[in-house]
Every structure is written in structure tokens, then in C-alpha cells.
Design an enzyme around this catalytic site. Sequence first.
Site, PDB file in Angstrom:
ATOM      1  N   LYS A 118       0.660  -1.446   0.381  1.00 30.33           N
ATOM      2  CA  LYS A 118       0.139  -0.326  -0.148  1.00 30.33           C
ATOM      3  C   LYS A 118       1.304   1.604   0.092  1.00 30.33           C
ATOM      4  CE  LYS A 118      -0.265   0.067   5.110  1.00 30.33           C
ATOM      5  NZ  LYS A 118      -1.191  -0.742   6.340  1.00 30.33           N
ATOM      6  N   TYR A 132      18.466  28.519   9.130  1.00 31.38           N
ATOM      7  CA  TYR A 132      16.942  28.803   9.337  1.00 31.38           C
ATOM      8  C   TYR A 132      17.207  29.036  10.907  1.00 31.38           C
ATOM      9  CZ  TYR A 132      14.982  29.260   5.480  1.00 31.38           C
ATOM     10  OH  TYR A 132      14.979  29.693   3.501  1.00 31.38           O
TER      11      TYR A 132
HETATM   12  C1  LIG Z   1      -0.344  -1.629   6.405  1.00 34.38           C
HETATM   13  C2  LIG Z   1      -1.100  -3.035   7.057  1.00 34.38           C
HETATM   14  C3  LIG Z   1      -0.189  -4.013   7.607  1.00 34.38           C
HETATM   15  C4  LIG Z   1       1.267  -4.595   7.421  1.00 34.38           C
HETATM   16  O1  LIG Z   1       2.094  -3.359   8.320  1.00 34.38           O
HETATM   17  P1  LIG Z   1       3.343  -3.627   8.566  1.00 34.38           P
HETATM   18  O2  LIG Z   1       3.789  -3.187  10.302  1.00 34.38           O
HETATM   19  O3  LIG Z   1       4.496  -2.416   7.983  1.00 34.38           O
HETATM   20  O4  LIG Z   1       4.271  -5.438   8.184  1.00 34.38           O
HETATM   21  C5  LIG Z   1      -1.180  -5.347   7.693  1.00 34.38           C
HETATM   22  N1  LIG Z   1      -1.962  -5.481   8.211  1.00 34.38           N
HETATM   23  C6  LIG Z   1      -3.159  -4.595   7.814  1.00 34.38           C
HETATM   24  C7  LIG Z   1      -4.426  -4.757   8.370  1.00 34.38           C
HETATM   25  C8  LIG Z   1      -1.995  -3.337   6.976  1.00 34.38           C
HETATM   26  O5  LIG Z   1      -2.947  -1.980   7.117  1.00 34.38           O
END
Ligand SMILES: *Cc1c(COP(=O)(O)O)cnc(C)c1O
Length: 357
Positions: free
Chosen positions: A33, A253
Amino acid sequence: MRPARALIDLQALRHNYRLAREVTGAKALAVIKADAYGHGAVRCAQALEAEADGFAVACIEEALALREAGIRAPILLLEGFFEADELALIEQHDLWCVVHALWQVEAIERASLRKPLNVWLKLDSGMHRVGLFPEDYQAAYRRLLATGQVAKIVLMSHFARADELDCPRSTEQLAVFEQARQGLAAEISLRNSPAVLGWPQVPSDWVRPGIMLYGATPFEQDQAVAARLQPVMTLESKVISVRELPVGEPVGYGARFVTERPTRVGVVAMGYADGYPRHAPTGTPVLVDGQPSRLIGRVSMDMLCVDLSDLPGAGLGSRVELWGKQVLASDVAIRAGSIPYQLFCNLRRVPLLYCEG
Ligand SMILES: *Cc1c(COP(=O)(O)O)cnc(C)c1O
């Protein structure tokens, strides 16, 4: 050309995926994702497709981009559909679908699908974000089966505190899950990266590794399995300006850093507009020509400064690693009050260059 870039090591990505499978003995959905946590979802999916059991994304837009790029492997929508009319596309593109709410169960009851849907039924075992409550879980399962429109149901839940290795909450969530699924003969999926790496006692048919695929540890402390991960992204740039300053001169800055000794300052083409965290303080590690150095002063939009005083060989054109195989993104994240997830997702403007090893 501006020298800022992110190298993506696809060999390391495959190593980390294999590690998730090896330590769990389970099937693994590679979570890609948010454009594979900033690493480029299409390229990462292509690199993994020959061996991956499937992929997981946040929404149908992300899934369709993968299908358009020719990815044929299973893709799970981690939040299912946001509106019922997405069911037609889910069917057309053969996507797997999380069901986390009763309104989604009702939408499937009302739909008329030609192909049976592959559903992952999500339980709220204690994270209290999405998922069916335990008292509604078995009824939802039976209602889905009764529609005759569901091919297979995987039982899933998600841990809120698996990155805290001495916290009892994950064990409590597991107990809630085991209670809620009693008597249901279906595959299960519970483990995200921290649970894959740190919770070997949690059963799984399917695991859902995300951050670990990219080689970053989800833990704040050292952990044996996480130590076997290989960082995938190297964020690098070059020194574009050098100046020698006497004691007592401010840099950047807000004059947040004032030289405490005669200092050689290197200016690097990298800033918060590239996704480097603005809140990284003086002292945050960087690597200059392979040697450890530190950030000094405030990170600005397109530039940041590093201390070259102890690196006489370094100068204009020196290569700077902001994070990668030596400087871990997780260490930079801790300094900046963030997490490696956010550092990767915030990446922008820098070109992604893919390589094998
Ligand atoms: C994003 C997500 C994961 C992956 O999580 P990580 O901590 O990056 O391994 C797994 N399951 C669900 C439902 C998620 O939304």
C-alpha cells in the site's frame, strides 16, 4: 542534475519477503500500500510477483494501478470497499476483499455477483479501529456464507502493540480472536511485521508483512530476527557547497546551531521537500563518503548541512547517505520523533532508481 535520489535494491526486497515466509512457515501477502511505502508499488510487485503468494493494498485505486501494470497475482484490499458500487470492479479485477463492518456484509447480501468473492473477515480484537465486534463475528461469517456469493473466508485481525515486545496486549488480542473464531474452520491471518518478527507463538496461515519488506525494523530496541533484514532504500545526495566557519557562527534557519569550534560545513542537496524529516535534530547520523558524520542546524526545504570538520578528504561532490545500509532509517526516525514508515511514505521529488543488490 540535482544529485538527490533513492536507490531501491530489489534483491534486498526479495530477501526480506523470503525471511517473512521462512520465520513463519506461512503464506505471505506483501503489503505494498501507499506506493509500497514510497518504494514504488508497481516495480516492487514486479520484483516479487514470481514468488509472492499475493499483495495487499489500502484501496481499489491502488489495486487497479497494479492490475493495469499487468500484475496478475492475488491482491487484497485491506479496508475492503468504501462504497458498495466498488464490488463490480472487485469482481471484474479478481480482487480479494476485507470485510470489516456490518454495512459491508449487507452490501454483499444485496449484490448479485457472477463470481464468488474471496473475503477476509476482520475482527476487532482490541485495536478498536475497524473490524467486527466479537459478538457479531460468527453471525457475519454465517451471513456471508449464506449469500452463496462468497468462495472463501479468511479470518483476520490486527495487532495494535506488537512492536512492544514485552507488552501483554498482543496475547490478549490473540485470546479474543481465538474465542471469537471458535468452531469456524477457516484459514487465519493475524501478523503484521512486528508480529512476524517478534511473536513466533501467534498462529498463522497467512502473514501480512509491510515495513519489514523494506528492511526497516518496527522495533525501537534490537531484535534478533529484525537484525537479518536488509535495507532496501538508500536515500542519497551530494555535497554542493562547503564553507569554513570560525567559532560562534550560526548555521541555517533560526540559528539553531552555532559552531563550537572552527567548523567545515557541507551543504547537501536534500531537504524536507524530498521527505527528509524537518524535525531531525543536530547530531542525526549521516554518512559522508562512507564515513560517519552528523547533521547540523535546521533542515530546510531543499538543503541540509553536515559537519565535515573531521573528514578532511570530504568536500564538494562527496556522496552523502541520509539513510540506507549503514545509516538505518529507523535510527533517523527515532531522532526525528517519527517512524521509518512515515519517513518512507513522505519521500517525494527524488527519483527512484532500481537496482539488484
Ligand atoms: C499496513 C498493514 C499491514 C502491514 O503492517 P506492517 O507493520 O507494515 O507490517 C498489515 N495488515 C494490515 C491490515 C495493514 O493495514
